[in-house]
Motif scaffolding. Structure first.
Motif, PDB file in Angstrom:
ATOM      1  N   ARG A   1       0.835  -1.188   0.000  1.00  0.00           N
ATOM      2  CA  ARG A   1       0.000   0.000   0.000  1.00  0.00           C
ATOM      3  C   ARG A   1       0.875   1.245   0.000  1.00  0.00           C
ATOM      4  NH1 ARG A   1      -4.254  -1.109   4.806  1.00  0.00           N
ATOM      5  NH2 ARG A   1      -2.321  -1.138   5.979  1.00  0.00           N
ATOM      6  N   ALA A   2       0.284   2.329  -0.426  1.00  0.00           N
ATOM      7  CA  ALA A   2       0.955   3.624  -0.398  1.00  0.00           C
ATOM      8  C   ALA A   2       0.434   4.418   0.793  1.00  0.00           C
ATOM      9  CB  ALA A   2       0.702   4.392  -1.689  1.00  0.00           C
TER      10      ALA A   2
ATOM     11  N   CYS B   1      -5.895   8.247 -13.467  1.00  0.00           N
ATOM     12  CA  CYS B   1      -6.026   6.872 -13.974  1.00  0.00           C
ATOM     13  C   CYS B   1      -5.315   5.856 -13.088  1.00  0.00           C
ATOM     14  CB  CYS B   1      -5.514   6.770 -15.410  1.00  0.00           C
ATOM     15  SG  CYS B   1      -6.409   7.826 -16.551  1.00  0.00           S
ATOM     16  N   LEU B   2      -5.418   6.031 -11.774  1.00  0.00           N
ATOM     17  CA  LEU B   2      -4.804   5.107 -10.828  1.00  0.00           C
ATOM     18  C   LEU B   2      -5.856   4.114 -10.349  1.00  0.00           C
ATOM     19  CD1 LEU B   2      -2.734   7.671  -8.773  1.00  0.00           C
ATOM     20  CD2 LEU B   2      -1.864   6.037 -10.457  1.00  0.00           C
ATOM     21  N   SER B   3      -5.557   2.849 -10.501  1.00  0.00           N
ATOM     22  CA  SER B   3      -6.487   1.790 -10.119  1.00  0.00           C
ATOM     23  C   SER B   3      -6.282   1.409  -8.656  1.00  0.00           C
ATOM     24  CB  SER B   3      -6.255   0.573 -11.023  1.00  0.00           C
ATOM     25  OG  SER B   3      -7.056  -0.490 -10.603  1.00  0.00           O
ATOM     26  N   VAL B   4      -7.358   1.523  -7.877  1.00  0.00           N
ATOM     27  CA  VAL B   4      -7.324   1.155  -6.466  1.00  0.00           C
ATOM     28  C   VAL B   4      -7.957  -0.214  -6.329  1.00  0.00           C
ATOM     29  CG1 VAL B   4      -8.122   1.759  -4.148  1.00  0.00           C
ATOM     30  CG2 VAL B   4      -7.475   3.559  -5.767  1.00  0.00           C
TER      31      VAL B   4
ATOM     32  N   ASP C   1      -0.658  -0.677  -8.952  1.00  0.00           N
ATOM     33  CA  ASP C   1       0.770  -0.441  -9.170  1.00  0.00           C
ATOM     34  C   ASP C   1       1.216   0.647  -8.202  1.00  0.00           C
ATOM     35  OD1 ASP C   1       3.332   0.156 -10.023  1.00  0.00           O
ATOM     36  OD2 ASP C   1       2.816   0.143 -12.159  1.00  0.00           O
ATOM     37  N   VAL C   2       1.710   0.233  -7.034  1.00  0.00           N
ATOM     38  CA  VAL C   2       2.070   1.168  -5.975  1.00  0.00           C
ATOM     39  C   VAL C   2       3.193   2.103  -6.403  1.00  0.00           C
ATOM     40  CG1 VAL C   2       2.946   1.360  -3.619  1.00  0.00           C
ATOM     41  CG2 VAL C   2       1.314  -0.416  -4.176  1.00  0.00           C
ATOM     42  N   ASP C   3       4.216   1.568  -7.064  1.00  0.00           N
ATOM     43  CA  ASP C   3       5.351   2.402  -7.461  1.00  0.00           C
ATOM     44  C   ASP C   3       4.931   3.515  -8.415  1.00  0.00           C
ATOM     45  OD1 ASP C   3       7.240   0.992  -5.910  1.00  0.00           O
ATOM     46  OD2 ASP C   3       7.374  -0.557  -7.450  1.00  0.00           O
TER      47      ASP C   3
ATOM     48  N   ARG D   1       2.395  14.043   0.619  1.00  0.00           N
ATOM     49  CA  ARG D   1       3.599  13.237   0.830  1.00  0.00           C
ATOM     50  C   ARG D   1       3.194  11.789   0.599  1.00  0.00           C
ATOM     51  NH1 ARG D   1       3.397  16.091   5.613  1.00  0.00           N
ATOM     52  NH2 ARG D   1       3.035  14.135   6.684  1.00  0.00           N
ATOM     53  N   VAL D   2       3.761  11.169  -0.404  1.00  0.00           N
ATOM     54  CA  VAL D   2       3.370   9.808  -0.755  1.00  0.00           C
ATOM     55  C   VAL D   2       4.608   8.922  -0.769  1.00  0.00           C
ATOM     56  CG1 VAL D   2       2.177   8.369  -2.445  1.00  0.00           C
ATOM     57  CG2 VAL D   2       1.529  10.764  -2.195  1.00  0.00           C
ATOM     58  N   SER D   3       4.496   7.783  -0.090  1.00  0.00           N
ATOM     59  CA  SER D   3       5.591   6.820  -0.041  1.00  0.00           C
ATOM     60  C   SER D   3       5.004   5.424   0.136  1.00  0.00           C
ATOM     61  CB  SER D   3       6.548   7.145   1.104  1.00  0.00           C
ATOM     62  OG  SER D   3       5.887   7.039   2.350  1.00  0.00           O
ATOM     63  N   ARG D   4       5.861   4.438   0.053  1.00  0.00           N
ATOM     64  CA  ARG D   4       5.435   3.066   0.298  1.00  0.00           C
ATOM     65  C   ARG D   4       5.139   2.909   1.790  1.00  0.00           C
ATOM     66  NH1 ARG D   4       5.687  -1.318  -2.628  1.00  0.00           N
ATOM     67  NH2 ARG D   4       6.973  -0.422  -4.268  1.00  0.00           N
ATOM     68  N   GLU D   5       4.082   2.190   2.114  1.00  0.00           N
ATOM     69  CA  GLU D   5       3.731   1.952   3.510  1.00  0.00           C
ATOM     70  C   GLU D   5       4.867   1.193   4.184  1.00  0.00           C
ATOM     71  OE1 GLU D   5       0.238  -0.205   6.111  1.00  0.00           O
ATOM     72  OE2 GLU D   5       0.765  -1.032   4.177  1.00  0.00           O
ATOM     73  N   LYS D   6       5.226   1.645   5.368  1.00  0.00           N
ATOM     74  CA  LYS D   6       6.275   0.975   6.142  1.00  0.00           C
ATOM     75  C   LYS D   6       5.679   0.580   7.474  1.00  0.00           C
ATOM     76  CE  LYS D   6       9.713   3.933   4.088  1.00  0.00           C
ATOM     77  NZ  LYS D   6      10.646   5.031   4.313  1.00  0.00           N
ATOM     78  N   THR D   7       5.738  -0.672   7.802  1.00  0.00           N
ATOM     79  CA  THR D   7       5.247  -1.124   9.102  1.00  0.00           C
ATOM     80  C   THR D   7       6.379  -1.856   9.808  1.00  0.00           C
ATOM     81  OG1 THR D   7       4.369  -3.130   8.115  1.00  0.00           O
ATOM     82  CG2 THR D   7       2.824  -1.320   8.439  1.00  0.00           C
ATOM     83  N   ASN D   8       6.558  -1.508  11.049  1.00  0.00           N
ATOM     84  CA  ASN D   8       7.574  -2.145  11.879  1.00  0.00           C
ATOM     85  C   ASN D   8       6.934  -2.536  13.197  1.00  0.00           C
ATOM     86  OD1 ASN D   8       9.692  -1.724  10.063  1.00  0.00           O
ATOM     87  ND2 ASN D   8       9.952   0.367  10.806  1.00  0.00           N
ATOM     88  N   PHE D   9       7.333  -3.659  13.703  1.00  0.00           N
ATOM     89  CA  PHE D   9       6.856  -4.095  15.000  1.00  0.00           C
ATOM     90  C   PHE D   9       7.999  -3.872  15.967  1.00  0.00           C
ATOM     91  CE2 PHE D   9       5.479  -7.156  18.238  1.00  0.00           C
ATOM     92  CZ  PHE D   9       4.172  -6.759  18.372  1.00  0.00           C
TER      93      PHE D   9
END
Length: 115
Positions: free
Chosen positions: A8-9, A33-36, A78-80, A97-105
Motif C-alpha cells: 500500500r501507499a 487513472c490510478l487503479s485502487v 501499481d504502488v510504485d 507526501r506519498v511513499s510506500r507503507e512501512k510497518t515495523n513491530f
C-alpha cells in the motif's frame, strides 16, 4: 501456503474532511487513472483513512491547526507508479507526501511508521 504481502501507499498531509476516501478516489485517483484495488466495488477496503474526529457541530467549520492532518493507506494495482504520480501533488490546498507503507513491530509491541 504462501503469504501475499499487501503493498500500500502512505498518503500524508491530507486535509481532514467528511467522505475523504470517496473524495480521494473521485478527485485524485480517477483523474490520474490510478487503479485502487477493492474500490469501489467492495466498499472502501482499498482505502483506509485516519483523521481527527470531526464532531457534527464543526464538520463545515473545521478549524485547522498544525496537528489537523489526515493520512490514507491505499492499495493500488501499481504502488510504485502511484507514488511517482502523486508525491508532491497539490490536493485540497496541500502538498501530498506519498511513499510506500512501512510497518515495523517494535519491541514495545507497537506498530508504527518509520520515516
Amino acid at each position: 501456503m504462501s503469504k501475499t504481502k499487501i503493498r500500500r501507499a502512505y498518503i500524508g498531509n491530507l486535509r481532514p474532511r467528511p467522505n475523504l476516501a470517496e473524495n480521494l478516489y473521485n478527485d485524485l485517483f480517477s483523474p490520474h487513472c490510478l487503479s485502487v484495488k477493492k474500490y469501489p466495488d467492495n466498499g472502501d477496503h482499498g482505502i483506509v483513512v485516519a483523521q481527527p474526529k470531526l464532531s457534527s457541530n464543526n464538520r463545515n467549520n473545521y478549524t485547522e491547526t498544525k496537528a489537523s492532518s489526515a493520512y490514507a493507506l491505499v492499495e493500488f494495482s501499481d504502488v510504485d507508479y502511484a507514488i511517482q504520480v502523486l508525491n508532491g501533488v497539490q490536493f485540497d490546498g496541500r502538498t501530498l507526501r506519498v511513499s510506500r507503507e512501512k510497518t515495523n513491530f517494535d519491541s514495545g509491541g507497537n506498530w508504527g511508521r518509520n520515516n
